[in-house]
Scaffold this motif. Structure first.
Motif, PDB file in Angstrom:
ATOM      1  N   GLY A 253       0.711  -1.241   0.021  1.00 39.56           N
ATOM      2  CA  GLY A 253      -0.017  -0.011   0.107  1.00 39.56           C
ATOM      3  C   GLY A 253       0.834   1.318  -0.013  1.00 39.56           C
ATOM      4  O   GLY A 253       2.055   1.428  -0.586  1.00 39.56           O
ATOM      5  N   GLY A 254       0.142   2.276   0.570  1.00 33.82           N
ATOM      6  CA  GLY A 254       0.953   3.760   0.838  1.00 33.82           C
ATOM      7  C   GLY A 254       1.610   4.006   1.808  1.00 33.82           C
ATOM      8  O   GLY A 254       1.744   5.036   2.174  1.00 33.82           O
ATOM      9  N   ALA A 255       2.166   2.922   2.467  1.00 35.29           N
ATOM     10  CA  ALA A 255       2.718   2.987   3.943  1.00 35.29           C
ATOM     11  C   ALA A 255       3.860   4.012   3.924  1.00 35.29           C
ATOM     12  O   ALA A 255       4.187   5.157   4.426  1.00 35.29           O
ATOM     13  CB  ALA A 255       2.721   1.729   4.698  1.00 35.29           C
ATOM     14  N   MET A 256       4.941   3.390   3.102  1.00 39.63           N
ATOM     15  CA  MET A 256       6.258   4.060   2.938  1.00 39.63           C
ATOM     16  C   MET A 256       6.105   5.309   2.298  1.00 39.63           C
ATOM     17  O   MET A 256       6.665   6.461   2.678  1.00 39.63           O
ATOM     18  CB  MET A 256       7.126   3.170   2.398  1.00 39.63           C
ATOM     19  CG  MET A 256       7.595   1.880   3.297  1.00 39.63           C
ATOM     20  SD  MET A 256       9.015   1.054   2.698  1.00 39.63           S
ATOM     21  CE  MET A 256      10.402   2.312   2.816  1.00 39.63           C
ATOM     22  N   PHE A 257       5.533   5.403   1.202  1.00 40.01           N
ATOM     23  CA  PHE A 257       5.133   6.677   0.479  1.00 40.01           C
ATOM     24  C   PHE A 257       4.593   7.742   1.309  1.00 40.01           C
ATOM     25  O   PHE A 257       5.133   8.897   1.088  1.00 40.01           O
ATOM     26  CB  PHE A 257       4.438   6.448  -1.087  1.00 40.01           C
ATOM     27  CG  PHE A 257       4.540   7.429  -1.985  1.00 40.01           C
ATOM     28  CD1 PHE A 257       5.633   7.634  -2.595  1.00 40.01           C
ATOM     29  CD2 PHE A 257       3.410   8.493  -1.770  1.00 40.01           C
ATOM     30  CE1 PHE A 257       5.505   8.905  -3.456  1.00 40.01           C
ATOM     31  CE2 PHE A 257       3.261   9.582  -2.540  1.00 40.01           C
ATOM     32  CZ  PHE A 257       4.713   9.714  -3.472  1.00 40.01           C
ATOM     33  N   GLY A 258       3.250   7.365   2.092  1.00 42.33           N
ATOM     34  CA  GLY A 258       2.931   8.281   2.699  1.00 42.33           C
ATOM     35  C   GLY A 258       3.932   8.909   3.841  1.00 42.33           C
ATOM     36  O   GLY A 258       3.865  10.215   4.274  1.00 42.33           O
ATOM     37  N   ALA A 259       4.597   7.800   4.514  1.00 47.08           N
ATOM     38  CA  ALA A 259       5.291   8.255   5.705  1.00 47.08           C
ATOM     39  C   ALA A 259       6.496   9.261   5.139  1.00 47.08           C
ATOM     40  O   ALA A 259       6.764  10.186   6.136  1.00 47.08           O
ATOM     41  CB  ALA A 259       6.062   7.025   6.175  1.00 47.08           C
ATOM     42  N   VAL A 260       6.956   9.200   3.941  1.00 41.77           N
ATOM     43  CA  VAL A 260       8.266   9.741   3.610  1.00 41.77           C
ATOM     44  C   VAL A 260       7.826  10.865   3.002  1.00 41.77           C
ATOM     45  O   VAL A 260       8.257  12.302   3.225  1.00 41.77           O
ATOM     46  CB  VAL A 260       8.979   8.986   2.458  1.00 41.77           C
ATOM     47  CG1 VAL A 260      10.184  10.023   2.064  1.00 41.77           C
ATOM     48  CG2 VAL A 260       9.499   7.823   3.415  1.00 41.77           C
ATOM     49  N   PHE A 261       6.734  10.861   1.962  1.00 47.46           N
ATOM     50  CA  PHE A 261       6.447  12.333   0.998  1.00 47.46           C
ATOM     51  C   PHE A 261       4.959  13.101   1.668  1.00 47.46           C
ATOM     52  O   PHE A 261       4.919  14.038   0.946  1.00 47.46           O
ATOM     53  CB  PHE A 261       6.422  11.919  -0.314  1.00 47.46           C
ATOM     54  CG  PHE A 261       7.693  11.549  -0.881  1.00 47.46           C
ATOM     55  CD1 PHE A 261       8.801  12.382  -0.996  1.00 47.46           C
ATOM     56  CD2 PHE A 261       7.943  10.113  -0.961  1.00 47.46           C
ATOM     57  CE1 PHE A 261      10.045  11.980  -1.646  1.00 47.46           C
ATOM     58  CE2 PHE A 261       8.990   9.650  -1.712  1.00 47.46           C
ATOM     59  CZ  PHE A 261      10.091  10.541  -1.877  1.00 47.46           C
ATOM     60  N   CYS A 262       4.288  12.567   2.293  1.00 45.10           N
ATOM     61  CA  CYS A 262       3.060  13.108   2.618  1.00 45.10           C
ATOM     62  C   CYS A 262       3.044  13.643   4.149  1.00 45.10           C
ATOM     63  O   CYS A 262       2.614  14.568   4.379  1.00 45.10           O
ATOM     64  CB  CYS A 262       1.739  12.219   2.275  1.00 45.10           C
ATOM     65  SG  CYS A 262       1.813  11.900   0.759  1.00 45.10           S
ATOM     66  N   ALA A 263       3.112  12.738   5.097  1.00 42.48           N
ATOM     67  CA  ALA A 263       3.076  12.845   6.582  1.00 42.48           C
ATOM     68  C   ALA A 263       4.080  14.034   6.994  1.00 42.48           C
ATOM     69  O   ALA A 263       4.044  14.517   7.949  1.00 42.48           O
ATOM     70  CB  ALA A 263       3.399  11.595   7.294  1.00 42.48           C
ATOM     71  N   THR A 264       5.300  14.228   6.088  1.00 44.03           N
ATOM     72  CA  THR A 264       6.398  15.173   6.506  1.00 44.03           C
ATOM     73  C   THR A 264       5.973  16.335   6.139  1.00 44.03           C
ATOM     74  O   THR A 264       6.888  17.282   6.091  1.00 44.03           O
ATOM     75  CB  THR A 264       7.659  14.590   6.202  1.00 44.03           C
ATOM     76  OG1 THR A 264       7.423  14.330   4.447  1.00 44.03           O
ATOM     77  CG2 THR A 264       8.044  13.304   6.832  1.00 44.03           C
ATOM     78  N   ASP A 265       4.795  16.711   5.525  1.00 40.95           N
ATOM     79  CA  ASP A 265       4.722  18.117   4.745  1.00 40.95           C
ATOM     80  C   ASP A 265       5.008  19.263   5.995  1.00 40.95           C
ATOM     81  O   ASP A 265       4.363  19.240   7.038  1.00 40.95           O
ATOM     82  CB  ASP A 265       3.227  18.140   4.301  1.00 40.95           C
ATOM     83  CG  ASP A 265       2.772  19.632   3.895  1.00 40.95           C
ATOM     84  OD1 ASP A 265       3.550  20.057   2.783  1.00 40.95           O
ATOM     85  OD2 ASP A 265       2.039  20.085   4.364  1.00 40.95           O
ATOM     86  N   TYR A 266       5.609  20.341   5.483  1.00 42.62           N
ATOM     87  CA  TYR A 266       6.173  21.300   6.869  1.00 42.62           C
ATOM     88  C   TYR A 266       4.765  21.855   7.201  1.00 42.62           C
ATOM     89  O   TYR A 266       4.852  21.933   8.390  1.00 42.62           O
ATOM     90  CB  TYR A 266       6.759  22.361   6.118  1.00 42.62           C
ATOM     91  CG  TYR A 266       8.205  21.841   5.501  1.00 42.62           C
ATOM     92  CD1 TYR A 266       9.305  21.667   6.385  1.00 42.62           C
ATOM     93  CD2 TYR A 266       8.600  21.865   4.196  1.00 42.62           C
ATOM     94  CE1 TYR A 266      10.535  20.942   6.339  1.00 42.62           C
ATOM     95  CE2 TYR A 266       9.869  21.517   4.164  1.00 42.62           C
ATOM     96  CZ  TYR A 266      10.748  21.224   4.973  1.00 42.62           C
ATOM     97  OH  TYR A 266      11.941  20.783   4.523  1.00 42.62           O
ATOM     98  N   ALA A 267       3.811  22.309   6.542  1.00 49.17           N
ATOM     99  CA  ALA A 267       2.737  23.178   7.054  1.00 49.17           C
ATOM    100  C   ALA A 267       1.704  22.378   7.827  1.00 49.17           C
ATOM    101  O   ALA A 267       1.102  22.652   8.560  1.00 49.17           O
ATOM    102  CB  ALA A 267       2.056  23.702   6.012  1.00 49.17           C
ATOM    103  N   THR A 268       1.807  20.909   7.681  1.00 53.92           N
ATOM    104  CA  THR A 268       0.718  20.242   8.460  1.00 53.92           C
ATOM    105  C   THR A 268       1.168  19.279   9.117  1.00 53.92           C
ATOM    106  O   THR A 268       0.429  18.235   9.684  1.00 53.92           O
ATOM    107  CB  THR A 268       0.062  19.509   7.223  1.00 53.92           C
ATOM    108  OG1 THR A 268       0.602  18.713   6.407  1.00 53.92           O
ATOM    109  CG2 THR A 268      -1.007  20.443   6.306  1.00 53.92           C
TER     110      THR A 268
END
Length: 331
Positions: A253-268
């Motif tokens: 699924g999107g576990a690794m991609f989400g953890a690296v590129f989505c969850a780390t968004d500066y503003a959120t």
């Protein structure tokens, strides 16, 4: 120095606030470089259609940002590449056969609704690409869940197939699940930028090396997913190997991609280290609640959106606790 002179020497801007030689544009350029391995693997696995979809999303996001700022007589910020990053991340959350016109609707949602209407970069309440993906998933469910299989997969003849998380959700036995090696390389069905764990890991190394992100959020999120899966399948028993299934949930699924590129968004995402840890654990825990206890096979996007909304509360709690501890309980 009087107030007038002082005012002329200060500049107040929105996030990201990075105390390095990198400005926003250079930071986003490095994020694009970190996304390049996943982009290459998406073309290898799903063909040139994935490249075309990515180009369409990047162009649409840049156009919508330019157009909105032009209409609203705001400074044009397309040159900071943040819209391009949103376009790539949003495209990577889609199947490679996703219709272009639907993708453009997702780009509009991400840039105009989730980003610009809240004030632009640094003021969005949630990751724009995540919002765009969820809107597309809810609006065009069939198209967003029709997954092309890898063109280099040795055992599949069909044009489309189930994702690794769908196999688990449908109750497949361990012998029928994709091999962990195929999941690591990306030779499975799924969103075109999420399937190759190796490519995402290379991107993570680049981002940490250039100090674009802290490793706390991705590591804590992935570790939480691993531990919860290990405990769950250890207690459940049966034909499932707890260690194998824990790795399956990390790579699938999107576990690794989400953890690296989505969850780390500066503003959120939170600012302080302990807040980042809470946030990362929360992302992993909510992901596993959805995966294990709900009918929907994947939960990364919903988990990140949920924790984005909770970020101000996490920041407030950690900051108050920090200052109470530091100043002896004084408010």
């Amino acid at each position: 120095m009087d107030n007038k002179s002082l005012t002329g020497t200060l500049s107040v801007s929105s996030a990201p606030h990075i105390v390095t030689k990198l400005d926003t544009a250079k930071t986003m350029q490095w994020v694009l470089i970190a996304l390049a391995p996943a982009f290459i693997m998406s073309i290898v696995n799903f063909g040139v259609r994935s490249a075309l979809l990515t180009i369409v999303c990047v162009a649409a996001c840049a156009f919508f940002e330019w157009g909105y700022e032009k209409i609203m007589h705001k400074d044009i910020t397309v040159g900071d590449f943040s819209a391009c990053v949103t376009g790539v991340i949003l495209a990577f959350n889609m199947p490679s056969n996703f219709p272009f016109w639907m993708a453009i609707i997702g780009c509009f949602t991400a840039i105009v609704v989730a980003k610009q209407l809240f004030g632009g970069i640094g003021r969005n309440f949630a990751n724009p690409a995540i919002v765009g993906r969820i809107v597309l998933l809810l609006s065009f469910t069939t198209q967003m869940t029709t997954w092309p299989v890898s063109k280099v997969h040795p055992a599949v003849d069909a044009a489309t197939g189930a994702t690794p998380m769908s196999f688990v959700n449908l109750g497949a036995t361990p012998k029928n699940l994709p091999a962990l090696s195929d999941m690591a390389l990306g030779f499975t069905g799924g969103a075109m930028g999420e399937v190759s764990a190796v490519a995402i890991l290379i991107g993570l190394i680049i981002l940490i090396w250039k100090k674009i992100i802290s490793p706390i959020i991705p590591c804590s999120m992935i570790a939480t997913i691993f531990v919860i899966a290990l405990i769950y399948y250890g207690v459940k028993g049966g034909d499932y190997s707890a260690l194998h299934m824990a790795m399956y949930h990390v790579l699938g699924g999107g576990a690794m991609f989400g953890a690296v590129f989505c969850a780390t968004d500066y503003a959120t995402s939170p600012n302080m280290k302990s807040a980042k840890l809470i946030y990362g654990i929360g992302c992993g825990a909510v992901t596993m609640v959805i995966r294990l206890m709900c009918s929907y096979p994947e939960g990364v996007s919903f988990a990140i959106l949920f924790m984005n909304v909770a970020t101000p509360l996490i920041d407030k709690y950690v900051e108050e606790r920090h200052f109470r501890k530091r100043f002896g309980g004084e408010k």
